[in-house]
Design an enzyme around this catalytic site. Structure first.
Site, short mmCIF file in Angstrom:
data_model
loop_
_atom_site.label_atom_id
_atom_site.label_comp_id
_atom_site.label_asym_id
_atom_site.label_seq_id
_atom_site.Cartn_x
_atom_site.Cartn_y
_atom_site.Cartn_z
N ASP A 110 -8.05 -5.13 -0.75
CA ASP A 110 -8.51 -5.96 -1.86
C ASP A 110 -8.24 -7.45 -1.65
OD1 ASP A 110 -9.59 -3.96 -3.61
OD2 ASP A 110 -7.54 -3.23 -3.78
N HIS B 76 0.85 -1.20 0.00
CA HIS B 76 0.00 0.00 0.00
C HIS B 76 0.88 1.23 0.00
CE1 HIS B 76 -3.23 2.79 1.00
NE2 HIS B 76 -4.02 1.84 0.54
N1 COA Z 1 3.99 -7.57 -4.70
C1 COA Z 1 5.33 -7.63 -4.77
N2 COA Z 1 6.13 -6.59 -4.48
C2 COA Z 1 5.54 -5.45 -4.13
C3 COA Z 1 4.14 -5.32 -4.03
C4 COA Z 1 3.38 -6.45 -4.34
N3 COA Z 1 2.03 -6.38 -4.26
N4 COA Z 1 3.83 -4.07 -3.65
C5 COA Z 1 5.00 -3.43 -3.51
N5 COA Z 1 6.04 -4.26 -3.79
C6 COA Z 1 7.43 -3.92 -3.75
C7 COA Z 1 7.82 -3.19 -5.04
O1 COA Z 1 8.21 -4.09 -6.04
C8 COA Z 1 8.92 -2.30 -4.56
O2 COA Z 1 10.08 -3.08 -4.41
P1 COA Z 1 11.51 -2.49 -4.83
O3 COA Z 1 11.71 -1.31 -3.92
O4 COA Z 1 12.43 -3.64 -4.62
O5 COA Z 1 11.35 -2.08 -6.26
C9 COA Z 1 8.47 -1.89 -3.17
O6 COA Z 1 7.63 -2.96 -2.71
C10 COA Z 1 7.67 -0.59 -3.15
O7 COA Z 1 6.57 -0.71 -4.04
P2 COA Z 1 5.98 0.40 -4.96
O8 COA Z 1 5.35 -0.23 -6.16
O9 COA Z 1 7.00 1.47 -5.20
O10 COA Z 1 4.84 0.99 -4.04
P3 COA Z 1 3.75 2.04 -4.49
O11 COA Z 1 3.47 2.84 -3.29
O12 COA Z 1 4.10 2.76 -5.74
O13 COA Z 1 2.53 1.09 -4.88
C11 COA Z 1 0.75 -0.35 -4.72
C12 COA Z 1 1.54 0.73 -4.01
C13 COA Z 1 -0.52 -0.64 -3.92
C14 COA Z 1 0.34 0.13 -6.12
C15 COA Z 1 1.62 -1.62 -4.83
O14 COA Z 1 1.89 -2.11 -3.53
C16 COA Z 1 0.97 -2.68 -5.68
O15 COA Z 1 1.11 -2.66 -6.90
N6 COA Z 1 0.23 -3.64 -5.04
C17 COA Z 1 -0.50 -4.63 -5.79
C18 COA Z 1 -1.81 -4.03 -6.35
C19 COA Z 1 -2.82 -3.80 -5.28
O16 COA Z 1 -3.05 -4.66 -4.44
N7 COA Z 1 -3.47 -2.63 -5.34
C20 COA Z 1 -4.53 -2.27 -4.40
C21 COA Z 1 -4.08 -1.19 -3.49
S1 COA Z 1 -5.24 -0.90 -2.20
#
Ligand code: COA
Length: 374
Positions: free
Chosen positions: A311, A260
Site C-alpha cells: 500500500d 506486514h
Molecule cells: N507502524 C509502526 N509500528 C508498527 C507498524 C507500523 N505500520 N506495523 C507494525 N508495527 C509494530 C507494532 O507496533 C508492534 O510493535 P510492538 O511489538 O512494540 O508492539 C510490532 O511492530 C508488530 O506489529 P503488529 O501490529 O503486532 O503486527 P500485525 O502482524 O498484527 O499487523 C499490520 C500487521 C499490517 C496490520 C501492521 O503492520 C499495520 O498496522 N501496518 C499499518 C497498516 C498497513 O499498512 N496495512 C496494510 C497491510 S498490507
C-alpha cells in the site's frame, strides 16, 4: 479484554485451509507457481486472472476469447446506474462499491444459481463490471455522466479511460496494468478469508464478494493505501518527513503502509510499486511524492526495522496517475476481485463449512438473576 490463546491472536501463524492459487514463501509471491516478478514483467491483468481461475497460462486463442468475454460483460444495467446516481455525493467510495456490487445481483438472472456453469459466468461478469462500477461511482458523484467502456481497450486502459474520460498514454495504461497484476491475489489475506468463509456456507458469489469488499475496506488491510496518501499530504514536503515520523513514533501511531503480518523481509510488490512511482515522478516532473516516500522508507527502516508493504508506494503511483485518494481502495478491489473469485470457486469445488471454535474466557457458569434482585 481477554486475549485468544488457543490460536495466536489474529490467527497469526494458523494455516486455515489448503489452496493451489497463490503462495508466499519468504519474500516471494507466486500465482499458480509463477513468481509475480515475472508476471509483472511480461504478463497482463487479463492473463493473470485467467491463470488464477483456471490454473494455467492461456494459449493465444484462450486469452483472446477470455478478453472478448470480459469486454462483452462490461455493460451495467440502467437500473444499477440510476441506483448509483442516488448515492450521497459524499459517500465513502468503498461503501458505494459494496452497495453497487450487491445491487448487481438484482440484475443478474444467475445470481442465485449455484451450478459450476453459472458460477463461471458470474465470475466473468463480476470481474468485468468492477472497474465500470468504480468509474461510474466516481463520475456520478462528481456530477458527470459515466463514460461508456471502449471495447478496443484492455481492462487497465479502459478503467483509466472510464475514470478520466481521456485515453491514457501507453505508459500509464501499462503502469495501471502492472498495479492490477501485483494486487490480484495474496494467499489467505483477510478479505479473501472473508470471501471463503461466506462461500463455505454455500452463500452465492455476489454475497461472498461483498463480504470481501467489506473486509478490504479497513485501514489495516486495503484501506491503508488511502491512509498513506493522507499521511503524505499532511506531511506536505520532504523536509517535514523526519519530524513527522519522530512525533508519530513517539505517540506509538501506526505508520500506514509499513509492516506486514507475513512478509518480514520485504514485500515484493512494494519494490515494483516503488519503481513505478519513481518512473512516474520522472514522467510527470513532480518528484515530491516519490522523494517523501523514499525518505519515509529509509527512516522507518532505520528507526523501526519496518519495510513498506504493497500500500505504501501504490499511493504515490495512483496520485501520479491522477486518481483521487478516495479511489485507491476501490482500485485494489478492481484487481483483487480476480483473486477473491478464484478462491470462491476453489472453495465451492471442495467445500466444507468454515466454522472454527473460540476459547471461552468469560464468567463461569452462573444463574439468571431476576430483574428485582439486580
Ligand atoms: N507502524 C509502526 N509500528 C508498527 C507498524 C507500523 N505500520 N506495523 C507494525 N508495527 C509494530 C507494532 O507496533 C508492534 O510493535 P510492538 O511489538 O512494540 O508492539 C510490532 O511492530 C508488530 O506489529 P503488529 O501490529 O503486532 O503486527 P500485525 O502482524 O498484527 O499487523 C499490520 C500487521 C499490517 C496490520 C501492521 O503492520 C499495520 O498496522 N501496518 C499499518 C497498516 C498497513 O499498512 N496495512 C496494510 C497491510 S498490507
Amino acid at each position: 479484554m481477554a486475549q485468544a490463546t488457543a490460536a495466536g491472536k489474529g490467527l497469526e501463524g494458523v494455516t486455515a485451509t489448503t489452496s493451489a492459487i497463490s503462495s508466499i514463501i519468504g519474500s516471494t509471491l507466486t500465482y499458480r507457481g509463477i513468481d509475480i516478478n515475472e508476471l509483472a514483467e511480461h504478463s497482463t491483468f487479463e492473463e493473470v486472472a485467467y491463470l488464477l481461475w483456471y490454473g494455467e497460462l492461456p494459449s493465444q486463442d484462450e486469452l483472446d476469447r477470455f478478453k472478448q468475454e470480459l469486454v462483452s460483460h462490461r455493460e451495467i444495467s440502467s437500473e444499477t446506474i440510476d441506483f448509483i446516481r442516488r448515492f450521497p455525493r459524499d459517500a465513502n467510495s468503498m461503501v458505494s462499491l459494496r452497495t453497487a456490487v450487491s445491487a448487481l445481483a438484482f440484475a443478474d438472472p444467475l445470481a442465485a444459481d449455484m451450478s459450476a456453469d453459472a458460477n463461471n459466468q458470474k465470475a466473468v461478469a463480476l470481474l468485468a463490471q468492477f472497474p465500470v462500477l468504480v468509474a461510474a461511482i466516481h463520475r456520478l458523484r462528481c456530477g458527470e455522466e459515466p463514460v461508456s467502456p471502449d471495447p478496443n481497450l484492455n481492462e487497465a486502459a479502459n478503467f483509466l479511460y472510464m475514470l478520466n474520460g481521456d485515453w491514457p498514454t501507453d505508459s500509464w495504461a501499462r503502469i495501471m496494468d502492472i498495479a492490477l497484476i501485483l494486487h490480484a491475489d495474496h494467499e489467505l489475506n483477510a478479505s479473501t478469508f472473508a470471501a471463503r468463509v461466506a462461500a463455505s456456507t454455500l452463500s452465492d458469489m455476489h454475497s461472498a464478494i461483498v463480504a470481501a469488499i467489506c473486509t478490504l475496506k479497513g485501514p489495516l488491510h486495503g484501506g491503508a493505501n488511502e491512509a498513506v496518501m493522507k499521511t503524505l499530504e499532511s506531511i506536505g514536503s520532504v523536509d517535514a518527513v523526519p519530524a513527522y515520523l519522530r512525533g508519530a513514533l513517539e505517540r506509538k501511531d501506526k505508520i500506514m503502509g509499513f509492516g506486514h503480518r507475513v512478509y518480514k523481509e520485504g514485500d515484493p510488490r512494494a519494490r515494483w510499486l516503488k519503481r513505478l512511482s519513481s518512473q512516474l515522478a520522472d514522467e510527470t516532473g513532480d518528484r515530491e511524492w516519490y522523494e517523501m516516500s523514499e525518505l519515509m522508507e529509509q527512516e522507518m527502516k532505520a528507526d523501526k526495522g519496518l519495510l513498506p508493504n504493497v500500500d505504501f508506494y501504490s499511493a504515490s503511483v495512483y496520485t501520479y496517475l491522477g486518481v483521487h485518494r478516495d479511489l485507491f481502495t476501490p482500485i485494489f478491489a478492481v484487481s483483487r476481485a480476480s483473486g477473491w473469485i478464484a478462491h470462491v470457486l476453489e472453495q465451492y469445488e471442495n467445500n466444507r463449512l468454515i466454522r472454527p471454535r473460540a476459547e471461552y474466557v468469560g464468567p463461569a457458569a452462573r444463574g439468571y438473576v431476576p430483574m428485582s434482585e439486580r
